[in-house]
Design a protein around this motif. Structure first.
Motif: not given
Length: 358
Positions: A187-194, A204-211, A221-226
């Motif tokens: 499951x991936x979370x992000x405050x913003x996606x563009x 993805x801004x403030x990216x979090x991935x729970x596996x 977790x990463x601050x920004x990820x494409x």
């Protein structure tokens, strides 16, 4: 085909074409008078305005095909009745059913054209018509779902965006869930996606991935990820007129995909699909009603027949619009909503035809 058939069929088709040529320019003139201010204000290019009114012609004609036909049949049949031509036909031994045959042949020709128009030509006209309208005439009107967008992309992936902005291709509070069978894999979370159009990726801004693997959870977790996802944001919330712009084959695929994604607009799309079939049928029904209404010579002349015909047409439009809106905005079955007016007026057509025979 006998002389009587050719005579009525030619009058049927010619009057219908003349009715279109009369009312479509009136419709264009009225529409232009209402919108010329916004067209000038928004500096719409002249060639796009011309293209808009060409699309408007097809869109307008397709929308009101049965009503134009209904009024044209009442008009020329009333003239036949006032000139006692119908009395002469029937007095020669022609039954009313036989007299009706050229009308049904004409209805078949017009219905076939209406079916072709609705299936293939009208969708392209609708696309140009609506794109111009929302580009230059209703620039600030929201035509997409923008809040709480919840979609199933395919059999394994589900996304959620709390706030969607189509113009910037971005969303807030993004969630992406990937399943295999009934098991959540990550499951991936992000405050913003563009959406980054240059390289077809998503930032993805403030990216979090729970596996989740074998009962063990890991967090990235990463601050920004494409990343690359199997969708484009504008595909997640189609514009409200999307179904109108698709030829029939594409429309069936579109509705199937939207059902899989859990779209809340399925009722609207089903109404568009079913009306492509119901409109040609309504041509036959309204033709029979028009002949039954206008084949009798009345004291008030053609005006009485036209007044009665217009009243019936308004009731038909009222039923069609009311039930269409009910299907689009509630759980009312689209099949019943679209076909109910035809069913009611079909019964009326049979009743009026039996009375006309007498």
């Amino acid at each position: 085909m006998k002389i009587l058939d050719w005579y009525i069929l030619k009058r049927y088709l010619l009057t219908f074409v003349m009715m279109l040529l009369l009312f479509i320019p009136i419709g264009i003139t009225v529409d232009l008078s209402e919108k010329v201010g916004k067209i000038l204000e928004n500096k719409a290019p002249f060639d796009e305005v011309v293209a808009y009114y060409l699309d408007f012609t097809v869109y307008f004609a397709n929308l009101l095909f049965p009503l134009f036909l209904f009024l044209s049949v009442i008009w020329f049949t009333s003239k036949l009745a006032n000139n006692t031509e119908i009395v002469a036909f029937l007095s020669s031994g022609v039954s009313f059913t036989r007299f009706l045959r050229p009308y049904l042949i004409g209805a078949t020709i017009v219905a076939s054209f209406a079916l072709f128009l609705g299936m293939f030509l009208a969708p392209y006209a609708s696309k140009g018509f609506n794109e111009f309208k929302y580009t230059y005439l209703k620039k600030n009107k929201n035509i997409q779902q923008t809040r709480d967008v919840y979609r199933q992309i395919n059999d394994n992936d589900i996304i959620y965006v709390s706030n969607f902005v189509a113009q910037s291709k971005s969303g807030m509070n993004f969630t992406y869930e990937h399943f295999e069978g009934n098991e959540l894999k990550y499951k991936i979370f992000a405050d913003n996606i563009r959406y980054i159009e240059e390289d077809s990726t998503y930032r993805l801004t403030r990216y979090v991935k729970r596996s989740f693997e074998n009962g063990v959870e890991s967090i990235e977790q990463e601050r920004s990820k494409e990343l690359v996802f199997p969708f484009e944001l504008e595909d997640l919330t189609p514009v409200e007129y999307a179904a109108e712009t698709k030829p029939y084959g594409e429309l069936l695929d579109f509705i199937k995909a939207e059902k899989r994604r859990g779209s809340s607009n399925i009722g609207r799309y089903e109404v568009v699909k079913l009306k492509k079939w119901s409109l040609p049928v309504s041509i036959f029904i309204l033709t029979i009603i028009a002949v039954a209404v206008s084949s009798v010579k009345r004291r008030g002349g053609m005006g009485v027949n036209l007044a009665f015909g217009i009243a019936i047409a308004m009731v038909f439009v009222f039923f069609d619009k009311v039930f269409g809106v009910m299907a689009e905005q509630s759980n009312f079955p689209p099949l019943i909503a679209v076909w109910f007016p035809n069913a009611i007026f079909g019964i009326l057509a049979i009743y009026m035809l039996q009375n006309a025979k007498r």
